[in-house]
Structure formats: C-alpha cells, structure tokens
Scaffold this motif. Structure first.
Motif, PDB file in Angstrom:
ATOM      1  N   PRO A 219     -60.107 -48.190  27.095  1.00  0.00           N
ATOM      2  CA  PRO A 219     -59.818 -49.610  27.328  1.00  0.00           C
ATOM      3  C   PRO A 219     -58.830 -50.141  26.292  1.00  0.00           C
ATOM      4  N   ARG A 220     -57.999 -51.074  26.721  1.00  0.00           N
ATOM      5  CA  ARG A 220     -57.096 -51.732  25.778  1.00  0.00           C
ATOM      6  C   ARG A 220     -57.895 -52.642  24.857  1.00  0.00           C
ATOM      7  N   TYR A 221     -57.398 -52.819  23.663  1.00  0.00           N
ATOM      8  CA  TYR A 221     -58.066 -53.699  22.701  1.00  0.00           C
ATOM      9  C   TYR A 221     -57.580 -55.118  22.911  1.00  0.00           C
ATOM     10  N   GLU A 222     -58.509 -56.032  23.100  1.00  0.00           N
ATOM     11  CA  GLU A 222     -58.168 -57.443  23.292  1.00  0.00           C
ATOM     12  C   GLU A 222     -58.123 -58.123  21.932  1.00  0.00           C
ATOM     13  N   ARG A 223     -56.937 -58.186  21.354  1.00  0.00           N
ATOM     14  CA  ARG A 223     -56.792 -58.782  20.026  1.00  0.00           C
ATOM     15  C   ARG A 223     -56.747 -60.301  20.115  1.00  0.00           C
ATOM     16  N   ASP A 224     -56.959 -60.935  18.997  1.00  0.00           N
ATOM     17  CA  ASP A 224     -56.899 -62.393  18.895  1.00  0.00           C
ATOM     18  C   ASP A 224     -55.462 -62.845  19.169  1.00  0.00           C
ATOM     19  N   PRO A 225     -55.229 -63.614  20.234  1.00  0.00           N
ATOM     20  CA  PRO A 225     -53.859 -63.993  20.584  1.00  0.00           C
ATOM     21  C   PRO A 225     -53.192 -64.887  19.548  1.00  0.00           C
ATOM     22  N   VAL A 226     -53.974 -65.584  18.727  1.00  0.00           N
ATOM     23  CA  VAL A 226     -53.403 -66.444  17.696  1.00  0.00           C
ATOM     24  C   VAL A 226     -52.973 -65.619  16.483  1.00  0.00           C
ATOM     25  N   ALA A 227     -53.808 -64.617  16.135  1.00  0.00           N
ATOM     26  CA  ALA A 227     -53.544 -63.838  14.924  1.00  0.00           C
ATOM     27  C   ALA A 227     -52.512 -62.754  15.137  1.00  0.00           C
TER      28      ALA A 227
ATOM     29  N   LEU B 111     -59.144 -38.232  17.097  1.00  0.00           N
ATOM     30  CA  LEU B 111     -60.086 -38.151  18.214  1.00  0.00           C
ATOM     31  C   LEU B 111     -61.412 -38.825  17.866  1.00  0.00           C
ATOM     32  N   SER B 112     -61.926 -38.553  16.675  1.00  0.00           N
ATOM     33  CA  SER B 112     -63.208 -39.136  16.288  1.00  0.00           C
ATOM     34  C   SER B 112     -63.091 -40.647  16.135  1.00  0.00           C
ATOM     35  N   MET B 113     -61.931 -41.137  15.654  1.00  0.00           N
ATOM     36  CA  MET B 113     -61.727 -42.578  15.529  1.00  0.00           C
ATOM     37  C   MET B 113     -61.736 -43.243  16.906  1.00  0.00           C
ATOM     38  N   LEU B 114     -61.095 -42.599  17.874  1.00  0.00           N
ATOM     39  CA  LEU B 114     -61.081 -43.133  19.235  1.00  0.00           C
ATOM     40  C   LEU B 114     -62.491 -43.177  19.809  1.00  0.00           C
ATOM     41  N   LEU B 115     -63.246 -42.117  19.626  1.00  0.00           N
ATOM     42  CA  LEU B 115     -64.612 -42.071  20.154  1.00  0.00           C
ATOM     43  C   LEU B 115     -65.500 -43.103  19.468  1.00  0.00           C
ATOM     44  N   ARG B 116     -65.313 -43.298  18.169  1.00  0.00           N
ATOM     45  CA  ARG B 116     -66.140 -44.252  17.428  1.00  0.00           C
ATOM     46  C   ARG B 116     -65.825 -45.693  17.825  1.00  0.00           C
ATOM     47  N   ARG B 117     -64.538 -46.007  17.945  1.00  0.00           N
ATOM     48  CA  ARG B 117     -64.159 -47.385  18.250  1.00  0.00           C
ATOM     49  C   ARG B 117     -64.351 -47.720  19.729  1.00  0.00           C
ATOM     50  N   GLY B 118     -64.129 -46.755  20.596  1.00  0.00           N
ATOM     51  CA  GLY B 118     -64.375 -46.968  22.013  1.00  0.00           C
ATOM     52  C   GLY B 118     -63.275 -47.684  22.764  1.00  0.00           C
ATOM     53  N   ASP B 119     -62.201 -48.068  22.059  1.00  0.00           N
ATOM     54  CA  ASP B 119     -61.054 -48.679  22.718  1.00  0.00           C
ATOM     55  C   ASP B 119     -59.802 -48.343  21.905  1.00  0.00           C
ATOM     56  N   ARG B 120     -58.685 -48.990  22.237  1.00  0.00           N
ATOM     57  CA  ARG B 120     -57.420 -48.634  21.593  1.00  0.00           C
ATOM     58  C   ARG B 120     -57.148 -49.419  20.307  1.00  0.00           C
TER      59      ARG B 120
END
Length: 218
Positions: A203-211, A140-149
């Motif tokens: 919110p979903r995490y927008e990862r680098d599409p190349v990596a 839970l704390s990791m989710l709150l700290r990062r703010g996305d998935r």
C-alpha cells in the motif's frame, strides 16, 4: 574506456540516483529511508575507501566513493532527525545512542580486518558485496515491518537493483572464476527482485498533506 570501467561508472551513477531518492523519500515521509545497519555499513565503507584506502579502483571510483560518502552524511542527518518515527516501542529511547555507537564499533573493525586479510582490492569487493547483501535483507525486513511504502519508493528499489547488477557484471568480467562473488551477486539479485515485486504490491503511504511536499516521484 573499457566495458568493465563503463559498467562501474554506470553502477556509480545508479547508486548516486538511489541515494538521492533515499534522501528525498526520507524528507517527504519524515522517517529514515535506509535501515540503520545498512547506513552504518555504507558510510563506513565509503569513508575507508575514500580516505583510508584511496588508491582502490582509481580516480573514477575514488570520486564516486566521495559522492556516495557525502550522500550518506545527508542520509545520516535524516536518520538522526527522524529515528524516533520507527523506533521499537518496547525499547527505552535511552538505548538509542549506545546502540548507535555499538553498531559502528562492530562494523568498522570487521571491514578493516577484511582488508587486512584479503588486501585492499579484494577486501573492498568482499566488504562492498556483503554490505549489499545485508542491505537487500534489511530493505525487505523494513518493508515487512512497516507494511506500506513509508520511507520507500520504486525509484529506490530499481536504482538499487540496477546499481548492483551493473557492478556485478563489471566485477564478473574482471574475475569470472570467483565462485563466491558469483553466489553473492545472484543472491543479491534474487532479493532485490523480490523487494521490487513486494514493494509494487505494498500500500502507498498516506503522508500528512500539510507536512509533505505535493510533488512525488511515485
């Protein structure tokens, strides 16, 4: 196979699935997908109850523990590769290894002492469920700290919840009179349900599409 053993096996399978998802998500998002204290407690518990106290739970549980331990080695490798991705900006990186060693130095004696006081069987349960409760708070704390998935997925959240529920029912059927265990089960369930709900809204995490891989389980 008794109902208690069947539920225990189901829990083991759900947790193996959860660990596999944690490994995959960490590799996809290039970050660690399990909070470090939870990982340290998990890998310590699984080492102790695979190698130091191997008779606890019989051959089925020993085998599950060994698979969990192997999965945790992979999760640890991912953590060591990507720890900088979520390291506190206000701390020097030189603090990392002392904190790493210190965490294990604190966790291991506590688990060994718990087994010394309560015995192998009860000690394994107390340490496992306290570990699980701490893990629920940390996710839970990791989710709150990062703010996305980032480093998280609904598969991980549901796998953890179902793995814990099946284990809790199994343990309750084994010893329904233990009020402390019952309180811990309920608190973990509440926290895990909250995590599932909050993650579903994050919110979903927008990862680098190349990596990252194009394949996703989300």
């Amino acid at each position: 196979m008794s109902l208690i053993d069947a539920l225990g096996l189901a829990s083991g399978i759900f947790w193996i699935f959860t660990y596999a998802c944690v490994i995959r998500q960490g590799m996809l998002d290039r970050t660690y997908a399990m909070p470090f204290l939870a990982l340290a407690m998990n890998i310590t518990w699984e080492f102790l109850f695979t190698f130091a106290y191997p008779s606890v739970g019989g051959i089925m549980q020993e085998s599950i523990n060994a698979v969990w331990f192997a999965a945790d080695i992979a999760i640890l490798a991912i953590f060591l590769k990507y720890w900088r991705s979520d390291y506190p900006k206000n701390l020097p990186e030189s603090y990392f290894w002392p904190m790493f060693v210190f965490t294990f130095a604190m966790v291991t004696p506590m688990m060994v002492a718990t087994v010394s006081v309560f015995g192998r069987e009860d000690g394994s349960v107390y340490t496992a469920y306290v570990d699980n409760l701490v893990m629920s708070v940390l996710f839970l704390s990791m989710l709150l700290r990062r703010g996305d998935r980032r480093g998280q997925s609904m598969w991980i959240a549901w796998g953890k919840l179902l793995g814990t529920v099946t284990a809790a029912i199994s343990q309750y059927l084994y010893d329904p009179a233990n009020v402390l265990w019952l309180v811990i089960y309920i608190e973990i369930l509440i926290l895990d349900l909250l995590y599932v709900f909050m993650l579903s809204k994050a919110p979903r995490y927008e990862r680098d599409p190349v990596a990252a891989s194009a394949v996703t389980l989300r």
